[in-house]
Design an enzyme around this catalytic site. Structure first.
Site: not given
Length: 281
Positions: A135, A155
């Protein structure tokens, strides 16, 4: 522990006693401030303290007018393996369900900070970049990868949901279909595949990674700050605009540069056959 692999004796040995007091180390390399994630024994997993130290490093870079760019990198085998899941589990166990939204929004502040940051941010991805590591990389202006680097958005394999603007940045870098593939499968890709997908702009041998990132930071830092800053901001807006909207941004950028003293310096330097000395005014 971290979001990916087990610790190794080699990783632990790299982390000296003196370094143990800091999660993040900073060092000046010319016009660049190099920010190194320094928890190699847990693959540079981020805990609350790590986020705080990253914020402090960005504050330092923002205040120092001689810093033109920030280079993010990691020590050991990882750029960052994500958040420290042990600390995350403990925090979630203490957080009332009504406060969970605020907790997630606080977590997203690191992306807000990078997007609003007034200087160029380059991620020099030295190894595994998963979770918050990936990220941070995609929220940076530029990404350079070592040949051994790997990226994953895992995720779905942890029962989690992407955060920190992944659904915004990733399709803009690699296209909708490739982003869907990466996010729904959670599979890792290597540096060569990341380059082909447009996730990174350069792949270099690991031993050359930091030097390449610093050289790129120096190149950008030697350019006129006014157009560099405007290009960074405007590039993030072009996806939401039609052609006329982008043409209007170009007018805004051109007028700002025409009013800048750096334009005269650039023209004089060209005429004199020398390198320009820009001051950002």
């Amino acid at each position: 522990m971290s979001d990916t692999a087990e610790n190794t004796a080699e990783d632990t040995a790299e982390h000296s006693v003196g370094d143990a007091v800091k999660d993040i180390l900073t060092a000046r390399h010319g016009a660049a401030l190099v920010v190194t994630f320094d928890r190699p024994e847990v693959l540079n997993a981020f805990r609350d303290r790590t986020f705080a130290e990253l914020g402090a490093a960005l504050d330092e870079a923002e205040r120092d007018e001689t810093v033109r760019a920030v280079v993010l990198t990691g020590r050991g085998r990882a750029f960052s393996s994500g958040v420290d899941l042990t600390e995350t589990r403990e925090r979630l166990s203490r957080t009332a369900s009504r406060d969970l939204a605020a907790t997630v929004e606080d977590f997203q502040d690191v992306t807000r900070r990078l997007v609003a940051f007034p200087k160029t941010v380059i991620s020099a991805v030295n190894g595994i970049a998963v979770g918050v590591g990936a990220e941070l990389a995609i929220a940076s202006d530029l990404r350079i990868a070592a040949e051994e680097a790997e990226f994953a958005f895992m995720e779905v394999r942890r029962g989690l949901y992407p955060t920190n603007g992944v659904l915004y940045f990733l399709p803009r870098l690699v296209g909708h279909g490739r982003a869907a593939d990466l996010l729904l499968s959670g599979e890792r890709i290597g540096a060569a595949e990341a380059l082909g997908a447009g996730l990174v702009s350069r792949v270099v041998p690991g031993e050359d990674l930091l030097a390449t990132a610093v050289a790129l930071a120096e190149t950008i830092g030697s350019a006129a700050p006014v157009p560099v800053g405007l290009i960074r901001r405007h590039l993030r807006r072009t996806w939401e605009l039609d052609l006329e909207g982008v043409l209007a941004l170009e007018v805004e950028g051109c007028l700002a540069c025409l009013r800048s003293a750096d334009l005269a310096e650039g023209l004089h330097a060209f005429g004199d056959g020398r390198g320009p000395e820009f001051h950002g005014d």
